[in-house]
Design an enzyme around this catalytic site. Sequence first.
Site, short mmCIF file in Angstrom:
data_model
loop_
_atom_site.label_atom_id
_atom_site.label_comp_id
_atom_site.label_asym_id
_atom_site.label_seq_id
_atom_site.Cartn_x
_atom_site.Cartn_y
_atom_site.Cartn_z
N THR A 71 0.78 -1.31 0.34
CA THR A 71 0.36 -0.03 -0.09
C THR A 71 0.72 1.47 0.12
O THR A 71 0.80 2.10 -0.84
CB THR A 71 -0.45 -0.21 1.12
OG1 THR A 71 -1.74 -1.06 1.24
CG2 THR A 71 -1.04 1.22 1.44
N SER A 200 4.83 -6.75 -1.19
CA SER A 200 4.61 -7.01 -0.93
C SER A 200 5.00 -8.38 -0.40
O SER A 200 4.53 -9.51 -0.57
CB SER A 200 3.11 -7.19 -0.66
OG SER A 200 2.47 -7.28 0.94
N HIS A 202 3.82 -10.65 2.83
CA HIS A 202 3.10 -11.24 3.69
C HIS A 202 1.70 -12.18 2.14
O HIS A 202 1.14 -13.15 2.94
CB HIS A 202 1.75 -10.86 4.36
CG HIS A 202 1.05 -9.84 4.18
ND1 HIS A 202 0.16 -10.50 4.02
CD2 HIS A 202 1.07 -8.43 3.53
CE1 HIS A 202 -1.48 -9.21 3.18
NE2 HIS A 202 -0.40 -7.96 3.31
N THR A 238 13.42 4.69 11.12
CA THR A 238 14.02 3.39 11.32
C THR A 238 13.58 2.03 10.93
O THR A 238 12.49 2.03 11.33
CB THR A 238 14.49 3.06 12.54
OG1 THR A 238 15.00 4.30 13.12
CG2 THR A 238 14.91 2.29 12.72
N CYS A 329 -16.69 -2.11 2.19
CA CYS A 329 -16.75 -0.78 2.18
C CYS A 329 -16.23 -0.72 3.67
O CYS A 329 -17.12 -0.93 4.96
CB CYS A 329 -17.43 0.60 1.54
SG CYS A 329 -18.76 0.95 3.46
N1 PMP Z 1 -1.63 -4.73 -4.59
C1 PMP Z 1 -2.18 -5.70 -4.26
C2 PMP Z 1 -2.12 -6.25 -5.64
C3 PMP Z 1 -2.82 -6.69 -2.92
O1 PMP Z 1 -3.54 -7.90 -3.40
C4 PMP Z 1 -2.87 -6.17 -1.84
C5 PMP Z 1 -2.36 -7.18 -0.76
N2 PMP Z 1 -4.20 -7.31 -0.44
C6 PMP Z 1 -1.90 -4.70 -1.67
C7 PMP Z 1 -1.43 -4.61 -3.18
C8 PMP Z 1 -1.84 -4.11 -0.60
O2 PMP Z 1 -0.01 -5.05 0.27
P1 PMP Z 1 -0.14 -4.71 1.64
O3 PMP Z 1 -0.31 -5.13 2.45
O4 PMP Z 1 1.50 -5.06 1.62
O5 PMP Z 1 -0.05 -3.40 2.24
#
Ligand code: PMP
Length: 384
Positions: A71, A200, A202, A238, A329
């Site tokens: 994000t 990302s 995770h 940091t 939402c």
């Molecule tokens: N872009 C896409 C295509 C995603 O699927 C996601 C996670 N749902 C994100 C961005 C956001 O990633 P993060 O959770 O690391 O902020």
Amino acid sequence: MRVYLDHNSTTPLRLEVRERWLEVVAQGLGNPSSLHASGRRARALLDEARERVAAALGVHEDEVFFTSGATEANNLALFGSLEAGASDAGLVTTTVEHASVLEPARELARRGRAVAFVPVDAQGLPDPAAVAAAVTPRTALVSVAAANNETGALPDIAGVAAELRRRAGPRPRLHSDAVQALGRVPVRPSEWGVDLASFSAHKIGGPAGVGVLWRAKGVTLAPRTHGGGQELGLRPGTESVAGVVAAALAFELAVREQAEFAARTGELARQLWADLAALLPEVRLLGPPIDSRRRLPNTLCVLLPNTDGKVLLTRLDLAGLEVSAGSACASGSIEPSHVLLALGLTRGAARSGLRLSLGRNTTASDCKLALAVFHKEFVSSRAT
Ligand code: PMP
């Protein structure tokens, strides 16, 4: 027994990654910006993690910036590009981007920037020529995700880059949100012809809260936050050394195992779809066709006629199957997915979508169990 088929939302932390994270945390490191021995040890780990991520992506380590997630990386790519350009610099993106691209794009539009949202076809794919046609001399950035998190559609990013090069006049830079592509399909941002890409940890068995923005050499970005000089001043604060080290291992493993992941989950997903379609012929697969090379191997987005996806999701959850439906939402009211609406579905139809996304540990017996639960709950949800 529970079956988790929501790997596009997040993935379980890999054991090796967790162990590496704990190892680093246990060392009691200093601040990587400190000049003493504890700080230098932290700096060395941070530098090594950056090199590992760069090697996994086939890019230079000076081009890798750690963020708090995709994000933040997406926001930095969009705001940073437009704010580094002329005061009327604009943006071109598509209607099916993740909220972390769409919302910054909407915010930029509210601030008076020219923002174009290019529509997609019924499979969820943007036409590269249409993306290039939306570019004007004021367009500073084009942003198209490499893989859609809901439909699994894989837009032709290299095709978009080629169309942008073909245009007369200054070439806008190209950003791709490659979060869902990493570890699932081959990811080589520099070969795609993009200038910026977001990732990302995770989504690939790494920790949440660690992302990467890849920025090609020579591309300037305005920082979004201001503070110490970390990450070359582009993303001060940091660094989470243990998180970044763990993330780097997840990147390495995801890239090394990508072909195996695609083969395994692809076969399981194809079988699951075949079984589902045989059992429930009214169910439709959204996105590109099952054997298309333009679809993520692990993702099945299905449309269940006359069914509320969120209600079914709850029933499936109670019965032990975890999947996902559209996006709720913030107010808690249930909005149909903007991605499904962009495919041309009505609001009613878009509410009947469900996404099943497989992961590296998903087994054939998980899929069989999922199928049985799905069948039972779908049939009984229609009876009530
Ligand atoms: N872009 C896409 C295509 C995603 O699927 C996601 C996670 N749902 C994100 C961005 C956001 O990633 P993060 O959770 O690391 O902020």
